[in-house]
Design an enzyme around this catalytic site. Structure first.
Site, PDB file in Angstrom:
ATOM      1  N   LYS A 269     -14.783   8.245  -3.619  1.00  0.00           N
ATOM      2  CA  LYS A 269     -16.017   8.581  -2.905  1.00  0.00           C
ATOM      3  C   LYS A 269     -16.577   9.903  -3.415  1.00  0.00           C
ATOM      4  CE  LYS A 269     -14.012   6.246   0.983  1.00  0.00           C
ATOM      5  NZ  LYS A 269     -12.998   6.420   2.020  1.00  0.00           N
TER       6      LYS A 269
ATOM      7  N   THR B  54      -8.515   6.592  -1.942  1.00  0.00           N
ATOM      8  CA  THR B  54      -9.868   6.076  -2.137  1.00  0.00           C
ATOM      9  C   THR B  54     -10.891   7.193  -1.919  1.00  0.00           C
ATOM     10  OG1 THR B  54      -9.684   5.283   0.129  1.00  0.00           O
ATOM     11  CG2 THR B  54      -9.480   3.642  -1.617  1.00  0.00           C
TER      12      THR B  54
ATOM     13  N   LYS C 212      -8.350  13.962   4.279  1.00  0.00           N
ATOM     14  CA  LYS C 212      -7.469  12.792   4.266  1.00  0.00           C
ATOM     15  C   LYS C 212      -6.457  12.989   5.384  1.00  0.00           C
ATOM     16  CE  LYS C 212      -6.442  13.975  -0.080  1.00  0.00           C
ATOM     17  NZ  LYS C 212      -6.688  12.731  -0.780  1.00  0.00           N
ATOM     18  N   ARG C 213      -5.638  11.953   5.655  1.00  0.00           N
ATOM     19  CA  ARG C 213      -4.603  12.145   6.660  1.00  0.00           C
ATOM     20  C   ARG C 213      -3.684  13.303   6.267  1.00  0.00           C
ATOM     21  NH1 ARG C 213      -3.880   8.488  10.904  1.00  0.00           N
ATOM     22  NH2 ARG C 213      -2.290  10.001  11.436  1.00  0.00           N
TER      23      ARG C 213
ATOM     24  N   LYS D  41       0.873  14.474   0.623  1.00  0.00           N
ATOM     25  CA  LYS D  41      -0.496  14.770   0.182  1.00  0.00           C
ATOM     26  C   LYS D  41      -0.685  16.269  -0.098  1.00  0.00           C
ATOM     27  CE  LYS D  41      -2.446  10.895   2.820  1.00  0.00           C
ATOM     28  NZ  LYS D  41      -3.119   9.982   1.887  1.00  0.00           N
TER      29      LYS D  41
ATOM     30  N   HIS E 297       0.795  -1.228   0.000  1.00  0.00           N
ATOM     31  CA  HIS E 297       0.000   0.000   0.000  1.00  0.00           C
ATOM     32  C   HIS E 297       0.823   1.272   0.000  1.00  0.00           C
ATOM     33  CE1 HIS E 297      -4.012  -1.793   0.814  1.00  0.00           C
ATOM     34  NE2 HIS E 297      -3.290  -2.733   1.388  1.00  0.00           N
TER      35      HIS E 297
HETATM   36  C1  NBG Z   1      -2.519   3.760   1.935  1.00  0.00           C
HETATM   37  C2  NBG Z   1      -2.133   4.623   0.744  1.00  0.00           C
HETATM   38  C3  NBG Z   1      -3.348   5.101  -0.017  1.00  0.00           C
HETATM   39  C4  NBG Z   1      -4.229   3.910  -0.375  1.00  0.00           C
HETATM   40  C5  NBG Z   1      -4.542   3.117   0.878  1.00  0.00           C
HETATM   41  C6  NBG Z   1      -5.358   1.891   0.572  1.00  0.00           C
HETATM   42  C7  NBG Z   1      -1.063   3.027   3.776  1.00  0.00           C
HETATM   43  C8  NBG Z   1       0.213   2.368   4.141  1.00  0.00           C
HETATM   44  N1  NBG Z   1      -1.306   3.181   2.476  1.00  0.00           N
HETATM   45  O1  NBG Z   1      -2.957   5.748  -1.190  1.00  0.00           O
HETATM   46  O2  NBG Z   1      -1.373   5.716   1.187  1.00  0.00           O
HETATM   47  O3  NBG Z   1      -5.414   4.344  -0.976  1.00  0.00           O
HETATM   48  O4  NBG Z   1      -3.357   2.691   1.502  1.00  0.00           O
HETATM   49  O5  NBG Z   1      -4.733   1.113  -0.385  1.00  0.00           O
HETATM   50  O6  NBG Z   1      -1.818   3.397   4.629  1.00  0.00           O
END
Ligand code: NBG
Length: 795
Positions: free
Chosen positions: A644, A640, A532-533, A538, A344
């Site tokens: 949404k 993701t 988002k985080r 980002k 991920h």
């Molecule tokens: C996160 C990514 C996102 C991705 C999500 C789900 C982690 C390690 N990775 O871009 O930063 O959408 O995983 O796949 O949290």
């Protein structure tokens, strides 16, 4: 169940759990008894589903995070009884939507990775696949975020279960033991075979709590198993205070800070805890149906969600060899047949590695097995590739006193996947380049998805009704049918209906903002959202710098006009992430100045919504016009949130990164705004990039950056120097300045597009029509076809 029966059941729950009747029950108790009753309605199908599992192959999704969100309304919808229950609740004198607020949103995850796991559970059940989750029952989830008077993030623990969790069932009979520390004793039997015995371990009991994962319009009811740590009654483990507090700590909270050794021990302990508990309970139930573990891999499939569960590999080897006397080679074949891995992230700091001394001390036998795996792999590699020492060094598991979990994952899995096309390509070309050359057939892409049920049908009923009216309801069970909306995107009447709905949703969001932070925002302004985080890659910083630039322009030029714009941010920063926290403070301080400046004439409003979580996203997403997806190209694995927003009719402003690339391809360049450096551009300039040149040569950038050190947003001129330094002295790792000009132009372009409201509505409708592909139903079907190979259940 008819209404009277339903009420009887509720009452009996109130009696047994709170010793109260309806008259005296508090709102929470009422919610709890309602939820328990709904839960009861789910159990017959749950039981039947478990019986069906025996017939075929099953998937276990191992993930350290599951961000499931609230359950009550979701379960009522999936059971198809939302309307009658609302009616009943109102008849009994309660406000249904107030009641929903009684449910704590379980924060068992950090962000996208955990939410993805939850979407997968929803799709798995809805599509009738035997897909179970395996995770930890954290007593406190991700912290609650507050913003103090200085605009800073304050973290407060989130004890989400302090009043109980009506959606879980404790299963003490299914508890398993997990062992830590101790020593390994080796001995030989009379055939000369080596045996390993774990001496003086610290024993912990893992007790499962099961949550039912029900599908929409189907009987399939899968299980999310959350493990909780409890003290062992076995002799040999003294009941000392140290022991009890160690046990307590294991499942106390999500992801303890691992910047210290103590934190590292705890985190590794958590990982082994849920992995070992999960593996052992799978093995146990497999052996109830089968005489030996020889064919385990034919019936069981374990998907490792990122590297957190990668200890599955040595743990399963250990069980097979030490407990069931398999040879190394046979055990290895079984593991390879059972396990697959999803990556991920390509961010180096997020790829887990564990210091050898910690691993060897905490998990002595597991470490021995990893050493042997490493030794055999190195041997195999050098037989194959000769003495390419650099390559061996890149690929091996143990090096520089660390265990590299991603390498272990790739070596032990039958499949490895990335989560968006561009991300998988980066894995193949870059992060796992050598592995890809060795095992090309292992690598596959599975672009992420979101469940349309929670993320549209349920959180945006207004939009769902519009689609139902236009294209019928088949799109609700077949994601491909979203596309049918394409026939309506040019119709003025549909556009107007959409505009009305969006306006209503913006009104709901505006009220939410007012209620939560007391800021008035105008639903007639553009709602531009980045939720988002908070992370440097980002680039929330790019967004706020653009806003500062606009603000300065308004102040300098009394004739400057821009469409009324509401910028909404929501983001939590990791508690130890100083830079991210500064950006939050910057956003809040800028908001404070701009929102109170009469010269701005309401052209700009800035909102920071504290405590972003699933429940907030459910309100935020439908009320959004512009979706900000502006990460540095190559850094966001997928994202993701972008999906949404798209599904709810927002237009993306984004870089060519993660899933944006695939959104862009589907909607076409006339229905989104793409800007900035591409991955190839960054690869070309990364070694010669000099951020300072941008500062020197672009007056707009210089002015914005100088506000960070001129006490514009704070009385203390040093308050935001960290941000200034990150861009200047540290040479702007994420190319914020390089993309600044392109981003401003993109913003101006999207505002221009927004002004033509019919054209804009058309863009939004095209986005909705093309969003079906991003349903997690599609993703799950692809995992099933290419990796899991499971069959649909007939419950
Ligand atoms: C996160 C990514 C996102 C991705 C999500 C789900 C982690 C390690 N990775 O871009 O930063 O959408 O995983 O796949 O949290």
């Amino acid at each position: 169940m008819n209404k009277e029966k339903f009420k009887e059941h509720m009452l009996s729950h109130l009696h047994s759990e709170f010793a109260k009747g309806f008259e005296n029950a508090s709102e929470y108790e009422f919610y709890q008894s309602l939820s328990r009753t709904v839960m009861e309605m789910m159990t017959p199908n749950w039981e039947r589903t478990r019986e069906k599992y025996r017939e075929g192959r099953q998937v276990h999704y191992f993930s350290a995070e599951f961000l499931v969100g609230r359950s009550l309304e979701n379960n009522l919808i999936n059971l198809g009884i939302l309307e009658p229950v609302i009616e009943l609740v109102e008849e009994m004198g309660h406000d249904f939507y107030n009641l929903l607020e009684e449910e704590q949103d379980p924060g068992l995850g950090n962000g996208g990775l955990g939410r993805l796991a939850a979407c997968f559970m929803d799709s798995g059940a809805s599509l009738n696949y035997p897909l179970n989750g395996n995770c930890i029952r954290y007593k406190s989830g991700l912290f609650k975020q507050y913003i103090n008077h200085d605009g800073e993030q304050v973290e407060v623990p989130d004890y989400w279960m302090k009043y109980g969790n009506p959606w879980e069932i404790r299963k003490p009979k299914h508890a398993v033991e997990v062992n830590f520390y101790g020593q390994i004793e080796t001995s030989y039997d009379h055939n000369g075979n080596m045996h390993f015995q774990h001496i003086n371990p610290i024993r912990v009991v893992a007790v499962p709590y099961d949550m039912a994962m029900i599908g929409a319009n189907t009987k399939t009811t899968n299980t999310l198993r959350l493990w909780s740590a409890e003290p062992s009654e076995e002799s040999g483990t003294a009941n000392t205070r140290d022991y009890l507090s160690l046990v307590d700590d294991i499942t106390e909270k999500l992801y303890p800070d691992d910047s210290t050794d103590e934190g590292k021990y705890l985190r590794l302990m958590q990982e082994y805890f849920f992995v070992s508990a999960g593996v052992n309970s799978i093995v146990r139930s497999y052996l109830k149906q089968n005489p030996s573990l020889k064919n385990l891999g034919k019936k069981v499939c374990i998907q490792m969600n990122d590297t957190h569960p990668v200890l599955v590999i040595p743990e399963l080897l250990r069980v097979l060899m030490d407990e069931y006397s398999f040879s190394w080679d046979d055990a290895w074949d079984i593991v390879k047949e059972t396990v697959s891995y999803t990556n991920h992230t390509v961010m180096a700091e997020a790829l887990e590695k564990w210091p050898v001394n910690i691993m060897a001390n905490l998990l002595p036998r597991i470490y021995m097995i990893i050493q042997e795996t490493d030794r055999r792999f190195v041997q195999w590699l050098s037989d194959r590739c000769g003495n390419d020492h650099d390559m061996i060094q890149r690929l091996r598991i143990i090096k520089e006193n660390n265990v590299h979990m991603a390498n272990l994952a790739v070596i032990g899995s039958h499949h490895v996947n990335g989560v968006a096309e561009i991300h998988t390509e980066i894995l193949k070309k870059d992060l796992f380049r050598d592995f890809y050359h060795l095992f090309p057939e292992r690598f596959t892409n599975k672009t992420n998805g979101i469940t349309p049920r929670r993320w549209m049908f349920y959180n945006n009923p207004q939009l769902r009704e519009l689609l139902d009216k236009k294209i019928g309801t088949s799109y609700q069970s077949n994601y491909k049918d979203f596309e049918m909306l394409m026939d309506f995107v040019d119709a003025k009447s549909t556009q107007e209906e959409f505009i009305k709905i969006k306006h209503e949703r913006k009104g709901i969001l505006a009220n939410y903002i007012l209620r939560n932070i007391g800021v008035h925002v105008d639903p007639d302004s553009i709602f531009d959202v980045q939720a988002k985080r908070l992370h440097a890659y980002k680039r929330q910083l790019l967004n706020i710098m653009q806003i500062i630039y606009r603000y300065e322009r308004i102040k300098e030029d009394p004739n400057y006009r821009m469409p009324k714009h509401t910028y909404i941010f929501a983001a939590k920063a990791a508690s130890s992430y100083t830079f991210a926290k500064k950006v939050i403070k910057l956003i809040n301080n800028v908001a404070n100045v701009v929102n109170n400046d009469p010269n701005v004439k309401d052209m700009i409003k800035i909102v920071f919504l504290p405590n972003y979580n699933v429940s907030m996203a459910e309100v935020l997403v439908p009320g959004t016009d512009i979706s900000e997806q502006i990460s540095t190209a190559g850094k966001e694995a997928s994202g993701t949130g972008c999906m949404k927003f798209m599904m709810n009719g927002a237009v993306t402003i984004g870089t060519m990164d993660g899933a944006n690339v695939e959104i862009d391809r589907r909607v076409g360049r006339e229905n989104d705004v793409i800007f900035g450096l591409r991955v190839a551009d960054i690869d070309r300039i990364k070694y010669s990039y000099r951020a300072k040149e941008y500062y020197d040569n672009d007056l707009r950038i210089r002015k914005v950056m100088d506000t960070f050190t001129d006490a514009v947003w704070s009385n203390d001129p040093d308050d935001f120097r960290l941000i200034y330094n990150e861009l200047m002295t540290k040479n702007d790792e994420f190319f914020v300045l390089a993309d600044f000009d392109a981003y401003i132009r993109a913003q101006e372009q999207i505002e221009e597009l927004y002004l033509d409201c019919h054209q804009w509505a058309k863009m939004c409708l095209v986005n909705i029509a093309k969003s079906g592909y991003f349903s997690s139903d599609r993703t799950i079907e692809q995992y099933v076809k290419d990796i899991w190979k499971v069959k649909k259940l007939k419950v």
